[in-house]
Design a protein around this motif. Sequence first.
Motif, PDB file in Angstrom:
ATOM      1  N   ARG A  22       0.869  -1.035   0.095  1.00 32.17           N
ATOM      2  CA  ARG A  22       0.046   0.099  -0.011  1.00 32.17           C
ATOM      3  C   ARG A  22       0.884   1.393  -0.013  1.00 32.17           C
ATOM      4  N   ARG A  23       0.404   2.215  -0.511  1.00 33.46           N
ATOM      5  CA  ARG A  23       1.028   3.677  -0.522  1.00 33.46           C
ATOM      6  C   ARG A  23       0.433   4.408   0.573  1.00 33.46           C
ATOM      7  N   VAL A  24       1.347   4.883   1.460  1.00 31.90           N
ATOM      8  CA  VAL A  24       0.556   5.545   2.575  1.00 31.90           C
ATOM      9  C   VAL A  24       1.412   7.132   2.822  1.00 31.90           C
ATOM     10  N   GLY A  25       0.702   7.937   2.764  1.00 30.80           N
ATOM     11  CA  GLY A  25       1.254   9.249   2.955  1.00 30.80           C
ATOM     12  C   GLY A  25       1.129  10.015   4.486  1.00 30.80           C
ATOM     13  N   VAL A  26       1.893  10.649   4.736  1.00 20.90           N
ATOM     14  CA  VAL A  26       1.687  11.283   6.095  1.00 20.90           C
ATOM     15  C   VAL A  26       2.389  12.818   5.751  1.00 20.90           C
ATOM     16  N   TYR A  51       6.532   4.906   4.693  1.00 20.17           N
ATOM     17  CA  TYR A  51       5.466   5.938   4.414  1.00 20.17           C
ATOM     18  C   TYR A  51       6.147   7.173   3.631  1.00 20.17           C
ATOM     19  N   ALA A  52       5.143   7.558   2.750  1.00 22.85           N
ATOM     20  CA  ALA A  52       5.548   8.840   2.129  1.00 22.85           C
ATOM     21  C   ALA A  52       5.215  10.236   3.002  1.00 22.85           C
ATOM     22  N   VAL A  53       6.473  10.990   3.044  1.00 20.91           N
ATOM     23  CA  VAL A  53       6.091  11.705   3.799  1.00 20.91           C
ATOM     24  C   VAL A  53       6.532  13.451   3.336  1.00 20.91           C
ATOM     25  N   GLU A  54       5.567  14.528   3.821  1.00 20.69           N
ATOM     26  CA  GLU A  54       5.825  15.865   3.304  1.00 20.69           C
ATOM     27  C   GLU A  54       5.955  16.620   4.345  1.00 20.69           C
ATOM     28  N   VAL A  55       7.010  17.232   4.642  1.00 17.10           N
ATOM     29  CA  VAL A  55       6.993  18.339   5.688  1.00 17.10           C
ATOM     30  C   VAL A  55       7.318  19.572   5.081  1.00 17.10           C
ATOM     31  N   PRO A  56       6.189  20.605   4.971  1.00 18.25           N
ATOM     32  CA  PRO A  56       6.327  21.768   4.145  1.00 18.25           C
ATOM     33  C   PRO A  56       7.072  22.935   4.845  1.00 18.25           C
ATOM     34  N   LEU A  87       0.137  14.559  -1.391  1.00 18.92           N
ATOM     35  CA  LEU A  87       0.254  13.131  -1.065  1.00 18.92           C
ATOM     36  C   LEU A  87      -1.114  12.096  -1.358  1.00 18.92           C
ATOM     37  N   ALA A  88      -2.002  13.073  -1.480  1.00 19.98           N
ATOM     38  CA  ALA A  88      -3.416  12.165  -1.607  1.00 19.98           C
ATOM     39  C   ALA A  88      -3.364  11.838  -3.167  1.00 19.98           C
ATOM     40  N   ALA A  89      -2.824  12.622  -4.191  1.00 20.83           N
ATOM     41  CA  ALA A  89      -2.795  12.250  -5.387  1.00 20.83           C
ATOM     42  C   ALA A  89      -1.828  10.962  -5.755  1.00 20.83           C
ATOM     43  N   GLU A  90      -0.856  10.883  -4.864  1.00 23.85           N
ATOM     44  CA  GLU A  90       0.148   9.717  -5.015  1.00 23.85           C
ATOM     45  C   GLU A  90       0.093   8.585  -4.034  1.00 23.85           C
ATOM     46  N   ASN A  91      -0.806   8.772  -3.044  1.00 24.37           N
ATOM     47  CA  ASN A  91      -0.938   7.607  -2.157  1.00 24.37           C
ATOM     48  C   ASN A  91      -2.508   7.145  -1.903  1.00 24.37           C
ATOM     49  N   GLU A  92      -2.687   5.984  -1.385  1.00 21.41           N
ATOM     50  CA  GLU A  92      -3.782   5.614  -1.184  1.00 21.41           C
ATOM     51  C   GLU A  92      -4.849   6.017   0.147  1.00 21.41           C
ATOM     52  N   VAL A  93      -3.600   6.393   1.039  1.00 23.01           N
ATOM     53  CA  VAL A  93      -4.256   6.825   2.323  1.00 23.01           C
ATOM     54  C   VAL A  93      -3.299   8.001   3.209  1.00 23.01           C
ATOM     55  N   VAL A  94      -4.007   8.909   3.582  1.00 20.31           N
ATOM     56  CA  VAL A  94      -3.292   9.933   4.210  1.00 20.31           C
ATOM     57  C   VAL A  94      -3.382  10.199   5.631  1.00 20.31           C
TER      58      VAL A  94
END
Length: 266
Positions: A22-26, A51-56, A87-94
């Motif tokens: 699964r692709r999961v974003g945080v 998990y995919a991570v974004e820290v803006p 994240l939502a565009a690239e992962n199933e769950v955020v």
Amino acid sequence: MTEADLVAPLSLPARPELTGGRRVGVLVSHGFTGSPASVKPWAQSLADLGYAVEVPLLPGHGTSWRDLNTRRWEDWYGTVRESFDKLAAENEVVVVAGLSMGGGLVLRLAADLGDRVAGIILVNPAVATTRKDVLALPVVKHVLGALPGIANDIKKPGVREHGYDRTPLKAAHSMMQNWRPLRDALPQVTAPVLLIRSAVDHVVDPSSARIIRAGVSSPDVTELVLPDSFHVATLDNDAETINAESAAFVARVVAASRTEVGGAEA
């Protein structure tokens, strides 16, 4: 590592081979007058799990307090919304997470987006204050540019948040003006919540946690009190506890999202 590296945003892709395919974003947001440096170890601990991570980098941060004084809540919220959409565009769950003002920003996001948010992790979130001096902000902000800073409330010796040493008052007033609409929107928050707070916090008082617990509609709210950290707990003595509890929470809400999807399809 240079100061510029520490305060720069962080973007790491998902590694689904570590998360059962699964692709999961945080999304992880830092707080007011802080920088990504204050949450990067926390975010990295989740990225290490796949998990995919974004820290803006929130607008006006990582530059100067004068720059921050030209920015407002709408700027910061717009940035976290952009990171969420990526994240939502690239992962199933955020899942969304935030420290201090970052906690308030992701709560607003969860209120606005409903079930698009799988879970919310809050560390010493700010949605209110009992300090009486803030009542003077509408006037004082036009007289004084800033007051002494709130950064580096950390119990662990030798650790820095890499935030500003001044608190810009126009920006602070914008944040506090948006607390009431945020509090009014809390009943729209239905996603599971992990609320982590320090027993001793010299920046955010306990009223914020009480308001969040009472205000959200989510039936799944877990509160964890940290015994050995101050406000910037993500860099403090209890950081490993935050990392471990966050990892367990993300795994749980992601598993629950699979169950719900499976139930809907069945």
